[in-house]
Design a protein around this motif. Structure first.
Motif, PDB file in Angstrom:
ATOM      1  N   ILE B  33       3.062 -13.848   1.576  1.00 24.15           N
ATOM      2  CA  ILE B  33       4.077 -12.827   1.837  1.00 24.15           C
ATOM      3  C   ILE B  33       3.439 -11.718   2.677  1.00 24.15           C
ATOM      4  O   ILE B  33       4.071 -11.120   3.522  1.00 24.15           O
ATOM      5  CB  ILE B  33       4.668 -12.308   0.496  1.00 24.15           C
ATOM      6  N   HIS B  34       2.164 -11.476   2.428  1.00 29.54           N
ATOM      7  CA  HIS B  34       1.407 -10.543   3.263  1.00 29.54           C
ATOM      8  C   HIS B  34      -0.077 -10.841   3.115  1.00 29.54           C
ATOM      9  O   HIS B  34      -0.494 -11.476   2.157  1.00 29.54           O
ATOM     10  CB  HIS B  34       1.696  -9.083   2.901  1.00 29.54           C
ATOM     11  N   SER B  37      -0.768  -5.672   3.837  1.00 31.13           N
ATOM     12  CA  SER B  37       0.412  -4.936   3.397  1.00 31.13           C
ATOM     13  C   SER B  37       1.530  -5.202   4.388  1.00 31.13           C
ATOM     14  O   SER B  37       1.291  -5.316   5.591  1.00 31.13           O
ATOM     15  CB  SER B  37       0.066  -3.440   3.328  1.00 31.13           C
ATOM     16  N   ILE B  38       2.746  -5.340   3.882  1.00 32.27           N
ATOM     17  CA  ILE B  38       3.881  -5.655   4.760  1.00 32.27           C
ATOM     18  C   ILE B  38       4.039  -4.561   5.821  1.00 32.27           C
ATOM     19  O   ILE B  38       4.218  -4.852   7.008  1.00 32.27           O
ATOM     20  CB  ILE B  38       5.197  -5.810   3.951  1.00 32.27           C
ATOM     21  N   ILE B  39       3.950  -3.317   5.402  1.00 27.65           N
ATOM     22  CA  ILE B  39       4.167  -2.203   6.342  1.00 27.65           C
ATOM     23  C   ILE B  39       3.102  -2.196   7.439  1.00 27.65           C
ATOM     24  O   ILE B  39       3.414  -2.060   8.623  1.00 27.65           O
ATOM     25  CB  ILE B  39       4.199  -0.851   5.589  1.00 27.65           C
ATOM     26  N   LEU B 231       5.097 -13.534   5.670  1.00 28.65           N
ATOM     27  CA  LEU B 231       6.540 -13.660   5.845  1.00 28.65           C
ATOM     28  C   LEU B 231       7.304 -12.397   5.479  1.00 28.65           C
ATOM     29  O   LEU B 231       8.448 -12.225   5.884  1.00 28.65           O
ATOM     30  CB  LEU B 231       7.041 -14.842   5.014  1.00 28.65           C
ATOM     31  N   GLY B 232       6.668 -11.500   4.737  1.00 32.61           N
ATOM     32  CA  GLY B 232       7.306 -10.223   4.401  1.00 32.61           C
ATOM     33  C   GLY B 232       7.589  -9.421   5.653  1.00 32.61           C
ATOM     34  O   GLY B 232       8.709  -8.937   5.870  1.00 32.61           O
ATOM     35  N   ASP B 235      10.262 -10.840   7.883  1.00 32.71           N
ATOM     36  CA  ASP B 235      11.613 -10.508   7.446  1.00 32.71           C
ATOM     37  C   ASP B 235      12.011  -9.084   7.825  1.00 32.71           C
ATOM     38  O   ASP B 235      13.126  -8.858   8.316  1.00 32.71           O
ATOM     39  CB  ASP B 235      11.736 -10.719   5.932  1.00 32.71           C
ATOM     40  N   THR B 323      16.545  -3.495   3.543  1.00 28.87           N
ATOM     41  CA  THR B 323      15.174  -3.045   3.292  1.00 28.87           C
ATOM     42  C   THR B 323      15.052  -1.592   3.738  1.00 28.87           C
ATOM     43  O   THR B 323      15.985  -1.010   4.284  1.00 28.87           O
ATOM     44  CB  THR B 323      14.142  -3.926   4.038  1.00 28.87           C
TER      45      THR B 323
END
Lengths: 135, 369
Positions: B33-34, B37-39, B231-232, B235, B323
């Motif tokens: 997912i990361h 970190s996604i950000i 994938l975070g 998205d 989000t």
């Protein structure tokens, strides 16, 4: 907070509870919880003076990806909330045990604390979880 | 033992395990997912470049003298209008107009196409294509033998050009070059496509070369600040870019017109296609519901499945994706909402747990480079 080991409790849902004066506890989520959530972008703290019930929904912590309910670790009344989180939800990631606290609860029933884990038990619990995850 | 061992694995699975990259169950696939970190990954793609493993996507090869006519009958866009080395975004529909999948078609030659369905839809698409088989068309499922990496961001071209002798500037958006050599790896298809709202490339190669290509790209992009991305971020990036995602804005029950990809539906196409009648009818009579963008006016985040209410309190729609936009620092979402409420600036309310939070119908994309 590490100086108050005897007053520190944990739930299986990864909240911490710090009892720091008579029947008042500060509540937050653990580092493990923040690692699972990722970047926290919004925190809905409980309403001031509202009543919360043990194991019932109290607050919501939202990461980029999802919203996670936070359950009250103890029954009581919300006496303080961390207003800083409104503009700086990332404090929960950066400092989960200090500036990232969520709320303070005045509680009546001290016996509820007996259901919670102490620091050592919680650390073992997390260790097991991490092993299960294969980390 | 890890839970992820029961899931489908991309060619990078071993690399993820070795490096303790946490994977989640993403539609039956073990994927990160990361990485950090996604950000952070999101911002890296917007400002530098990010590398995504999207090898879970399917690849189907369509070959034969009737390939063009066959695809044109199964797909909503006009396949006959594209040239060799051009790609085209398409929907595949049920006779009632519901979306089987959205996918990209690459024209390899006059009689040969490559198609990339969504991972979760690949078997459904494959079965549908076989049910509608035609003479002089052969189908090959290459999904397990092919891998796919997406290099996305403003520095993508600079990074890829270090590993390829091709003048990448000549590959325009939605065009590609097959059988190129990248970092000594032969037979790489370089497509100027992506799903992030940034410039970038998608690189199709054989599964056993994916890990090498992954490392070569990360090494080549060190100077530019490339980061591996999960994938975070994919998205949040696509959501900011207002791009529909199957299973959210599109489904078997949602038509491509409703789902915000009407630009890929040519209802006046001369060759008839499955779903054409219903889609033409929907287009001519006006849609009853549509995908629209919203921006929350108060604090909170709209999540998939949350109800949308009118000012009068009536439930008029549903959040399909939502989000907190890392680029805009605003709470954004896509909603499937009744047509009466789709005018820009209309105030609606998102049911967030026990509260109703005011939101405004806004233009998409939320972000444009």
């Amino acid at each position: 907070m590490t100086n108050n080991k005897n007053n520190l409790y944990f739930t299986k849902d990864h909240e911490w509870v710090l009892v720091f004066e008579s029947n008042v506890a500060r509540v937050g989520i653990t580092k493990y919880a923040t690692e699972q959530l990722g970047d926290i972008v919004f925190v809905e703290v409980p309403e001031l003076d509202s009543d919360v019930t043990i194991e019932e929904e109290m607050a919501t912590v939202e990461s980029v990806k999802s919203a996670s309910e936070i359950f009250a670790p103890i029954t009581g009344t919300i006496t303080k909330v961390n207003d800083e989180l409104e503009d700086s939800p990332e404090l929960v990631n950066e400092s989960p045990y200090e500036s990232g606290w969520l709320a303070e609860i005045q509680f009546e029933n001290e016996e509820e604390l007996a259901q919670l884990m102490n620091q050592e038990a919680y650390e073992n619990y997390v260790k097991e979880l991490k092993e299960e995850e294969g980390q | 033992m890890s839970e992820s061992s029961n899931l489908n694995q991309t060619p990078l699975y071993g690399y993820y395990k070795e490096n303790n990259v946490k994977m989640i169950d993403f539609g039956g696939w073990a994927l990160p997912i990361h990485f950090t970190s996604i950000i952070e990954e999101h911002e890296t793609v917007r400002t530098k470049a990010g590398l995504f493993d999207v090898s879970h996507m399917g690849e189907i090869l369509i070959e034969g003298a009737n390939a063009t006519a066959y695809l044109n009958h199964l797909l909503t866009n006009n396949i006959a209008s594209i040239q060799v080395n051009q790609a085209q975004y398409n929907a595949m529909c049920h006779p009632n107009g519901g979306t089987i999948d959205d996918l990209i078609v690459f024209k390899l030659s006059e009689e040969k196409y490559l198609m990339t369905p969504n991972a979760a839809n690949k078997n459904k698409v494959w079965d549908w294509m076989n049910q509608h088989s035609q003479d002089n068309v052969t189908l090959k499922d290459l999904s397990t033998e092919m891998g796919l990496l997406a290099l996305q961001g403003p520095k993508a071209e600079a990074i890829l050009s270090k590993l390829s002798s091709i003048d990448l500037n000549k590959i325009q958006s939605y065009h590609f070059l097959p059988e190129t050599t990248v970092a000594g790896i032969s037979n790489v298809l370089i497509a100027r496509t992506g799903y992030t709202g940034e410039d970038g490339f998608e690189l199709y190669t054989s599964a056993d070369q994916v890990e090498k290509l992954w490392h070569e790209l990360l090494t080549a992009g060190t100077e530019e600040g490339i980061k591996p991305c999960g994938l975070g971020a994919r998205d949040t990036l696509r959501l900011e870019a207002g791009l529909s995602l199957y299973g959210h804005e599109l489904s078997d029950e949602i038509t491509p017109l409703e789902g915000g990809i009407g630009f890929a539906v040519k209802t006046k196409k001369v060759d008839s296609f499955i779903g054409q009648e219903k889609l033409a009818e929907q287009r001519n009579h006006g849609l009853k519901r549509k995908i629209r963008g919203i921006e929350l006016l108060d604090k909170g985040i709209a999540r998939e499945g949350y109800p949308i209410y009118s000012e009068a309190g009536e439930e008029v729609g549903l959040v399909t994706s939502g989000t907190k936009s890392p680029t805009l620092n605003k709470s954004i979402g896509l909603v499937l909402i009744q047509d009466e409420y789709t005018t820009l600036g209309t105030t609606v309310y998102v049911g967030v747990r026990k509260k109703k939070i005011a939101a405004q119908i806004t233009n998409t994309p939320f972000y444009k480079r």
